[in-house]
Design a protein around this motif. Sequence first.
Motif, PDB file in Angstrom:
ATOM      1  N   GLY A   1     111.594  32.793 156.728  1.00 58.21           N
ATOM      2  CA  GLY A   1     110.294  32.350 157.233  1.00 58.21           C
ATOM      3  C   GLY A   1     109.822  31.118 156.475  1.00 58.21           C
ATOM      4  O   GLY A   1     109.331  30.148 157.074  1.00 58.21           O
ATOM      5  N   LEU A   2     110.004  31.137 155.174  1.00 53.75           N
ATOM      6  CA  LEU A   2     109.566  30.021 154.339  1.00 53.75           C
ATOM      7  C   LEU A   2     110.355  28.748 154.666  1.00 53.75           C
ATOM      8  O   LEU A   2     109.780  27.668 154.826  1.00 53.75           O
ATOM      9  N   ILE A   3     111.678  28.914 154.819  1.00 50.32           N
ATOM     10  CA  ILE A   3     112.523  27.751 155.132  1.00 50.32           C
ATOM     11  C   ILE A   3     112.130  27.161 156.483  1.00 50.32           C
ATOM     12  O   ILE A   3     111.988  25.953 156.637  1.00 50.32           O
ATOM     13  N   LYS A   4     111.920  28.045 157.475  1.00 52.73           N
ATOM     14  CA  LYS A   4     111.547  27.562 158.814  1.00 52.73           C
ATOM     15  C   LYS A   4     110.221  26.814 158.756  1.00 52.73           C
ATOM     16  O   LYS A   4     110.028  25.797 159.417  1.00 52.73           O
ATOM     17  N   LEU A   5     109.311  27.350 157.949  1.00 54.92           N
ATOM     18  CA  LEU A   5     108.000  26.718 157.807  1.00 54.92           C
ATOM     19  C   LEU A   5     108.138  25.334 157.161  1.00 54.92           C
ATOM     20  O   LEU A   5     107.495  24.368 157.562  1.00 54.92           O
ATOM     21  N   LEU A   6     109.031  25.237 156.175  1.00 50.98           N
ATOM     22  CA  LEU A   6     109.173  23.985 155.434  1.00 50.98           C
ATOM     23  C   LEU A   6     109.928  22.922 156.219  1.00 50.98           C
ATOM     24  O   LEU A   6     109.564  21.759 156.221  1.00 50.98           O
ATOM     25  N   ILE A   7     111.040  23.322 156.891  1.00 52.67           N
ATOM     26  CA  ILE A   7     111.854  22.288 157.540  1.00 52.67           C
ATOM     27  C   ILE A   7     111.978  22.440 159.049  1.00 52.67           C
ATOM     28  O   ILE A   7     112.564  21.587 159.697  1.00 52.67           O
ATOM     29  N   GLY A   8     111.432  23.511 159.600  1.00 50.98           N
ATOM     30  CA  GLY A   8     111.457  23.668 161.056  1.00 50.98           C
ATOM     31  C   GLY A   8     112.874  23.826 161.587  1.00 50.98           C
ATOM     32  O   GLY A   8     113.809  24.097 160.846  1.00 50.98           O
ATOM     33  N   ASN A   9     113.020  23.616 162.901  1.00 46.22           N
ATOM     34  CA  ASN A   9     114.332  23.785 163.525  1.00 46.22           C
ATOM     35  C   ASN A   9     115.004  22.447 163.824  1.00 46.22           C
ATOM     36  O   ASN A   9     115.989  22.392 164.548  1.00 46.22           O
ATOM     37  N   LYS A  10     114.432  21.375 163.292  1.00 48.07           N
ATOM     38  CA  LYS A  10     114.994  20.044 163.546  1.00 48.07           C
ATOM     39  C   LYS A  10     116.383  19.938 162.906  1.00 48.07           C
ATOM     40  O   LYS A  10     116.608  20.490 161.833  1.00 48.07           O
ATOM     41  N   ALA A  11     117.277  19.207 163.569  1.00 44.93           N
ATOM     42  CA  ALA A  11     118.629  19.055 163.028  1.00 44.93           C
ATOM     43  C   ALA A  11     118.590  18.387 161.666  1.00 44.93           C
ATOM     44  O   ALA A  11     117.723  17.550 161.391  1.00 44.93           O
ATOM     45  N   ALA A  12     119.546  18.760 160.815  1.00 49.01           N
ATOM     46  CA  ALA A  12     119.658  18.118 159.504  1.00 49.01           C
ATOM     47  C   ALA A  12     120.206  16.707 159.683  1.00 49.01           C
ATOM     48  O   ALA A  12     120.643  16.324 160.762  1.00 49.01           O
ATOM     49  N   GLY A  13     120.200  15.941 158.582  1.00 48.81           N
ATOM     50  CA  GLY A  13     120.541  14.517 158.601  1.00 48.81           C
ATOM     51  C   GLY A  13     121.844  14.170 159.297  1.00 48.81           C
ATOM     52  O   GLY A  13     122.762  14.973 159.377  1.00 48.81           O
ATOM     53  N   VAL A  14     121.913  12.976 159.802  1.00 47.02           N
ATOM     54  CA  VAL A  14     123.140  12.508 160.453  1.00 47.02           C
ATOM     55  C   VAL A  14     123.704  11.332 159.659  1.00 47.02           C
ATOM     56  O   VAL A  14     123.015  10.728 158.846  1.00 47.02           O
ATOM     57  N   HIS A  15     124.958  11.031 159.914  1.00 46.62           N
ATOM     58  CA  HIS A  15     125.579   9.914 159.198  1.00 46.62           C
ATOM     59  C   HIS A  15     126.681   9.303 160.053  1.00 46.62           C
ATOM     60  O   HIS A  15     126.902   9.724 161.177  1.00 46.62           O
ATOM     61  N   LEU A  16     127.332   8.299 159.524  1.00 44.86           N
ATOM     62  CA  LEU A  16     128.357   7.592 160.296  1.00 44.86           C
ATOM     63  C   LEU A  16     129.702   8.278 160.173  1.00 44.86           C
ATOM     64  O   LEU A  16     130.066   8.731 159.093  1.00 44.86           O
ATOM     65  N   SER A  17     130.455   8.328 161.268  1.00 48.91           N
ATOM     66  CA  SER A  17     131.816   8.831 161.140  1.00 48.91           C
ATOM     67  C   SER A  17     132.785   7.904 161.865  1.00 48.91           C
ATOM     68  O   SER A  17     132.484   7.416 162.949  1.00 48.91           O
ATOM     69  N   TYR A  18     133.889   7.641 161.206  1.00 49.82           N
ATOM     70  CA  TYR A  18     134.975   6.856 161.798  1.00 49.82           C
ATOM     71  C   TYR A  18     136.119   7.816 162.043  1.00 49.82           C
ATOM     72  O   TYR A  18     136.489   8.587 161.151  1.00 49.82           O
ATOM     73  N   VAL A  19     136.686   7.789 163.262  1.00 51.14           N
ATOM     74  CA  VAL A  19     137.687   8.783 163.631  1.00 51.14           C
ATOM     75  C   VAL A  19     138.941   8.109 164.156  1.00 51.14           C
ATOM     76  O   VAL A  19     138.853   7.162 164.937  1.00 51.14           O
ATOM     77  N   GLY A  20     140.104   8.609 163.729  1.00 48.83           N
ATOM     78  CA  GLY A  20     141.378   8.142 164.279  1.00 48.83           C
ATOM     79  C   GLY A  20     142.193   7.360 163.264  1.00 48.83           C
ATOM     80  O   GLY A  20     141.748   7.120 162.139  1.00 48.83           O
ATOM     81  N   GLN A  21     143.421   6.976 163.705  1.00 49.08           N
ATOM     82  CA  GLN A  21     144.265   6.186 162.808  1.00 49.08           C
ATOM     83  C   GLN A  21     143.553   4.872 162.489  1.00 49.08           C
ATOM     84  O   GLN A  21     143.050   4.214 163.386  1.00 49.08           O
ATOM     85  N   GLY A  22     143.500   4.523 161.223  1.00 46.70           N
ATOM     86  CA  GLY A  22     142.799   3.305 160.824  1.00 46.70           C
ATOM     87  C   GLY A  22     141.338   3.552 160.454  1.00 46.70           C
ATOM     88  O   GLY A  22     140.617   2.617 160.104  1.00 46.70           O
TER      89      GLY A  22
END
Length: 403
Positions: free
Chosen positions: A17-38
């Motif tokens: 309950g405390l965690i939900k109150l503090l950070i809600g249901n919003k997705a956590a942080g995003v970042h860049l990803s590079y995928v594949g050979q190279g």
Amino acid sequence: MLRSMPVRRFKRGFQLGLIKLLIGNKAAGVHLSYVGQGATADLCRRIVDIGHTDVLVVTDKALKELGLAERALAGLIDAGVNLHWYAGVDPDPTFAHVVEGSKVLRSAGCTAVVAVGGGSSMDAAKIIACTRSSDESPDKWVGLNKTPEDIVPIYAVPTTSGTGSEATMGAVIKDPAEKLKHIIVAEGLLPQAVALDPELLLGLPAPVTAATGIDALTHGIEAYICIWDRGTRKENGRLAVQGVFRWLERAVQNPGDIESRQGMAVAAYHAGIAINQVGVGNVHAIAHQLGARFGIPHGQANALVLPHVLKACLAEAETALAELAVVTQVSDAASPAARAQAFVEAVTDLIAKVGIADTDPRIQSAEWTAVAHAAMDESDGYVSPRLLSKAEMMEILERITVR
Ligand SMILES: [Fe+2]
């Protein structure tokens, strides 16, 4: 410590309950990803473009000696970036590893940390990155948001497909004296960018491919069946489970097959994003103790426990497990109970097919009670479908111990 079920239920409910109150249901942080050979070349270009001139590389001895870490970071070397090495990470990194890596970071004045390796290197790198301007002992940072604010940017180049650490804001550090694995979570620990390059995975031995792959599967399942509907945990959990079912056996049987290597890298990454939303569950709560007390590698420990925990949670997780049975095409039975049951059986089969035993000779029955207590304490902080009693934990331990 009070471990009666009503107390545990109240404690967990209050925390959630405390965690939900503090950070809600919003997705956590995003970042860049590079995928594949190279992909590593793309990541190096990004690090150069940002302007880093001195970078700490955190890896293990084998990857350094094989030259794999250097090959992965050729783009930095070619651009004239100074690489400073800490290649001393062992499986299950400790606070001592963090202190050693920190000395290199601080003496060279590094402005970025690049982890090249599996979960151990990535987790060690994350905590080393917290030490630039803090003289605090890193064991003070265990828990949520207790790290210093000054965290050097972290970049990740995973060389296994399982841990998901490349997509999370958590790190697991072992305390050998206490026989415990501690979890450190802070937003700044999420890597800024990650390279999922299948070429780096081609040499991974079959047993490691299998065990790390089951770790990814466990992340996907635990996020999918949990009781907190936060962010994209369901989508990413499903993609992870589908990916492991599609690619793991092939990657284990054909280590040089680039397509299945990339499939597993992406599956593990999805699984990492999923647990970054909602954490892990009962399987990890037990598996962490098996790693800390008996030295059982993390993926293998999860593989031992996963089928038993799923069976114990069949009723509470029936709908979610039945959905997973459909998306992995293991059952189209009419009743959800039958589909859920079929999924658990398919998971058990997959673990056997990739060559992981269902018992382990390292587990000592004299330590069952201590393991069960530590697992209960850890699991109370997770959002699993339900809490397991001590008797249930003991029964699982009995089933996976060699008699
Ligand atoms: Fe894990």
